[in-house]
Design a protein around this motif. Sequence first.
Motif, PDB file in Angstrom:
ATOM      1  N   ARG A 153     -10.258   3.987   0.629  1.00 29.09           N
ATOM      2  CA  ARG A 153     -11.346   3.021   0.761  1.00 29.09           C
ATOM      3  C   ARG A 153     -12.005   2.791  -0.597  1.00 29.09           C
ATOM      4  O   ARG A 153     -12.260   3.737  -1.332  1.00 29.09           O
ATOM      5  CB  ARG A 153     -12.390   3.516   1.763  1.00 29.09           C
ATOM      6  N   ASP A 211     -11.823  -2.657   2.033  1.00 32.00           N
ATOM      7  CA  ASP A 211     -13.142  -2.596   2.669  1.00 32.00           C
ATOM      8  C   ASP A 211     -13.174  -1.577   3.800  1.00 32.00           C
ATOM      9  O   ASP A 211     -14.180  -0.891   4.007  1.00 32.00           O
ATOM     10  CB  ASP A 211     -13.509  -3.983   3.196  1.00 32.00           C
ATOM     11  N   ARG A 212     -12.072  -1.503   4.528  1.00 34.71           N
ATOM     12  CA  ARG A 212     -11.996  -0.550   5.646  1.00 34.71           C
ATOM     13  C   ARG A 212     -10.573  -0.055   5.780  1.00 34.71           C
ATOM     14  O   ARG A 212      -9.622  -0.811   5.589  1.00 34.71           O
ATOM     15  CB  ARG A 212     -12.461  -1.199   6.959  1.00 34.71           C
ATOM     16  N   LEU A 213     -10.459   1.217   6.125  1.00 32.87           N
ATOM     17  CA  LEU A 213      -9.155   1.844   6.317  1.00 32.87           C
ATOM     18  C   LEU A 213      -9.231   2.583   7.646  1.00 32.87           C
ATOM     19  O   LEU A 213     -10.106   3.434   7.838  1.00 32.87           O
ATOM     20  CB  LEU A 213      -8.868   2.808   5.171  1.00 32.87           C
ATOM     21  N   ASP A 226     -11.742   5.584  11.720  1.00 39.31           N
ATOM     22  CA  ASP A 226     -11.729   5.332  10.278  1.00 39.31           C
ATOM     23  C   ASP A 226     -11.133   6.536   9.559  1.00 39.31           C
ATOM     24  O   ASP A 226     -11.318   7.685   9.977  1.00 39.31           O
ATOM     25  CB  ASP A 226     -13.146   5.085   9.758  1.00 39.31           C
TER      26      ASP A 226
END
Length: 280
Positions: A153, A211-213, A226
């Motif tokens: 991230r 932005d997001r994983l 996440d």
Amino acid sequence: MTESTTTPDTADRAPLGDLAALVGEEPTVRAVVSRAPSVAVPEAARAIFVAGLAGVTTRRPILVAVPTRAEAERLSRDLQQFLPALDVEELPAWETLPFERVSPSLETMSRRARVLWRLRAGVPPAVVVAPVRALVQRLGPHVEEVEPVVVRRGDQIDRDALVARLVAMGYRREYQVEARGEVAVRGSIVDVYPATDDHPVRIDLWGDEVDRLSAFAVVDQRSTDDIDAAIIFPARELLPTDEVRERARQLLRTQPWGAEAWERLADGVTFDGMESWLPW
């Protein structure tokens, strides 16, 4: 391989780790440390014996060779009761027969790449369990140069370059990810199913920034937990590198009997059974 933000501190503790520490004082374990030529260990005690040995020696890794893959899988599972999961690796053997024109499973090839990378990268497991066939299995070219794709991230990543690299590592581009070794792109989202993992990973980009994983479910394609990072290993042991393609062109001239396979390899095509041509 993923790193989760929700994993508790105790996740790396083996359920029976304290028992392994006690076994480390046993005379039989100490005999191995003192380089005794042989010791007798009952089959039922092999896992706790190896775990105890790992706790009293600094040698890394301890290589445990067993006759069959079934025994390797069983011993690996048993060892994870006494050692943290990351301290135990199984080096699997191919499921295919020599010269059989079928590729091993993507999971098998990727797990082999992961073990070899860990040995080379200075982060070896405490124990490597391997059936004899795995130890004599021919390795692919440039195996010592294999590097995983690591995504965290906040990283800056070019989407197209990431997908191109995954495809070059043997991942198959699909409309939707449903199985190991697949990658899909939907706008700013890259979905990939690492061949060594039990769940696929979603990389959500904002521009070039991760932005997001997160992990997601194959059934409904919804994001679940996440994660901090994803480590993606090659899905194949034979990759169409420049050297491999040049070798295939040479074989086209000198070994015309395999022209169909040589042509595909020379063109950089990934196909089922390509690993069976490694001896050439």
